[in-house]
Design an enzyme around this catalytic site. Sequence first.
Site, mmCIF file in Angstrom:
data_model
loop_
_atom_site.group_PDB
_atom_site.id
_atom_site.type_symbol
_atom_site.label_atom_id
_atom_site.label_comp_id
_atom_site.label_asym_id
_atom_site.label_seq_id
_atom_site.Cartn_x
_atom_site.Cartn_y
_atom_site.Cartn_z
ATOM 1 N N CYS A 41 -0.897 -9.785 -0.324
ATOM 2 C CA CYS A 41 -0.170 -9.902 0.951
ATOM 3 C C CYS A 41 -1.060 -9.537 2.146
ATOM 4 O O CYS A 41 -1.470 -8.382 2.288
ATOM 5 C CB CYS A 41 1.058 -8.991 0.887
ATOM 6 N N CYS A 44 0.397 -6.865 4.531
ATOM 7 C CA CYS A 44 0.332 -5.554 3.870
ATOM 8 C C CYS A 44 -1.061 -4.940 4.063
ATOM 9 O O CYS A 44 -1.192 -3.757 4.387
ATOM 10 C CB CYS A 44 0.614 -5.691 2.371
#
Length: 179
Positions: A41, A44
């Site tokens: 991600c 993230c």
Amino acid sequence: ALISTHSFGQITFEHGTLEEALAKAKQAKKPLFVDVYATWCGPCKQMAATSFIDPEVTTYYNANFISLKLDGEKNDGPDVMQKYGISAYPTLLYFNAKGDLVGKVVGSLQAKQLLSKGKEILSPEGNPVFTANKTYLKSKKKQDDLKAYVKVLAENEHDSLAKYAAEYYQKYPERRPKA
């Protein structure tokens, strides 16, 4: 068993199960902050490289929270994703010291937003959604009461918005926007 990752200048994250982290938070009498992420991600990784190392955020979160980094695709991650209705990364969960979910943020936050959310969790009285919820629950729940509550939820992009907006349009279909 929980393993803490201590590194100078970043949020100290536990690595283990949600259950273990909740137990540690309860024992420490602190709320729990959970970063539900995936290794692939991008947002993230961006939060890890910026918000989670911001000096003000780091100081505040390390002093006031037990923090857990939870891979949503490994170990108990899939169960946590299902239990809390998580469908996007990152999702940030906040639990009080008793283990009740008190906050959920879908998507990444910049450092100032993360700090603001942490302060809101610790002092909900200053949160407009908290105040609006209290007002709505004490009201007669008439159309204007529900409309005012939905407006505050929308302004604060709260995760309860869909529920109360649906309730509003179910009770007052004539107010439904035209397609």
